[in-house]
Design a protein around this motif. Sequence first.
Motif, PDB file in Angstrom:
ATOM      1  N   ASP A 110      16.803  24.713  -1.364  1.00 42.76           N
ATOM      2  CA  ASP A 110      16.664  23.190  -1.131  1.00 42.76           C
ATOM      3  C   ASP A 110      16.877  22.545   0.147  1.00 42.76           C
ATOM      4  O   ASP A 110      17.519  23.340   0.879  1.00 42.76           O
ATOM      5  CB  ASP A 110      17.025  22.596  -2.407  1.00 42.76           C
ATOM      6  CG  ASP A 110      18.629  22.236  -2.307  1.00 42.76           C
ATOM      7  OD1 ASP A 110      19.206  22.817  -1.328  1.00 42.76           O
ATOM      8  OD2 ASP A 110      19.146  21.709  -3.263  1.00 42.76           O
ATOM      9  N   LYS A 166      14.177  16.240  -4.571  1.00 43.48           N
ATOM     10  CA  LYS A 166      12.933  16.946  -4.703  1.00 43.48           C
ATOM     11  C   LYS A 166      12.326  17.058  -3.184  1.00 43.48           C
ATOM     12  O   LYS A 166      11.365  17.782  -3.070  1.00 43.48           O
ATOM     13  CB  LYS A 166      12.046  15.852  -5.280  1.00 43.48           C
ATOM     14  CG  LYS A 166      12.313  15.605  -6.824  1.00 43.48           C
ATOM     15  CD  LYS A 166      11.255  14.644  -7.498  1.00 43.48           C
ATOM     16  CE  LYS A 166      11.820  14.614  -8.895  1.00 43.48           C
ATOM     17  NZ  LYS A 166      11.166  13.811  -9.687  1.00 43.48           N
ATOM     18  N   THR A 167      12.788  16.455  -2.123  1.00 38.92           N
ATOM     19  CA  THR A 167      12.381  16.899  -0.918  1.00 38.92           C
ATOM     20  C   THR A 167      12.509  18.415  -0.458  1.00 38.92           C
ATOM     21  O   THR A 167      13.465  18.965  -0.681  1.00 38.92           O
ATOM     22  CB  THR A 167      13.224  16.261   0.210  1.00 38.92           C
ATOM     23  OG1 THR A 167      13.136  15.007  -0.094  1.00 38.92           O
ATOM     24  CG2 THR A 167      12.663  16.347   1.681  1.00 38.92           C
ATOM     25  N   THR A 168      11.202  19.028  -0.159  1.00 35.80           N
ATOM     26  CA  THR A 168      11.418  20.471   0.280  1.00 35.80           C
ATOM     27  C   THR A 168      11.693  20.801   1.485  1.00 35.80           C
ATOM     28  O   THR A 168      11.909  19.739   2.487  1.00 35.80           O
ATOM     29  CB  THR A 168       9.702  20.846   0.171  1.00 35.80           C
ATOM     30  OG1 THR A 168       9.010  20.411   1.223  1.00 35.80           O
ATOM     31  CG2 THR A 168       9.309  20.605  -1.186  1.00 35.80           C
ATOM     32  N   THR A 202      10.487  22.247   3.746  1.00 36.05           N
ATOM     33  CA  THR A 202       9.318  22.042   4.859  1.00 36.05           C
ATOM     34  C   THR A 202       9.089  20.420   5.255  1.00 36.05           C
ATOM     35  O   THR A 202       9.130  20.246   6.490  1.00 36.05           O
ATOM     36  CB  THR A 202       8.045  22.339   4.250  1.00 36.05           C
ATOM     37  OG1 THR A 202       8.182  23.814   3.727  1.00 36.05           O
ATOM     38  CG2 THR A 202       6.993  22.359   5.194  1.00 36.05           C
ATOM     39  N   SER A 203       9.357  19.640   4.343  1.00 34.92           N
ATOM     40  CA  SER A 203       9.352  18.306   4.296  1.00 34.92           C
ATOM     41  C   SER A 203      10.530  17.986   5.245  1.00 34.92           C
ATOM     42  O   SER A 203      10.336  17.078   6.154  1.00 34.92           O
ATOM     43  CB  SER A 203       8.736  17.432   3.531  1.00 34.92           C
ATOM     44  OG  SER A 203       9.829  17.659   2.243  1.00 34.92           O
TER      45      SER A 203
END
Length: 180
Positions: free
Chosen positions: A88, A143-145, A147-148
């Motif tokens: 994560d 919830k932030t990936t 990638t983001s």
Amino acid sequence: MGAIAIIVISIVCVLCLFVMGNSFVKLVKEFVINEQKKTILEIQKISEKEVRKTLTPIQLQAYERLVLFLERIKPDNLIRRCFQTGMDAKLLKDVMIKNIENEYEHNLSQQLYISSECWLRIKNAKEDLINTLNVLTNKIDEKTTPTSFAGEMFEHLSKGANQIDLAQEFLKQEIQTKFQ
């Protein structure tokens, strides 16, 4: 009058010999001192050359290692090296910070061979990146990936002066100045 003249001439000759002998001793002493000074200067020059001959490759290696350090902590290189499937964003941040700190600790001794200002810029670049990672992590949710998170990091870093690039540029300038 002949005996007195001989005595006077003898005294004058002895005085002349004494003065000349004294002058000769002073000249010889001055000559020896000057030769000693020349020899000491030659030894110092040889010693300085030997020190430079030994120190220059070590200094060059320090600059190389520090440029490599800065390259390794650039965000795109750091993400590629640290990201693993299933992470994560917070774990990615923790791994990246650990990696930056390990790289930095590995290169701590290199500060002996560069200027204090150069070392300060490298240290500031490292700390700026760690602070940026921490600030960004505080702004994201669970919830932030990764990638983001990486995208946000690149966006944030593009807004200001890139301390890593500035430190690299300073390193390059210093090495050019030092070894020209």
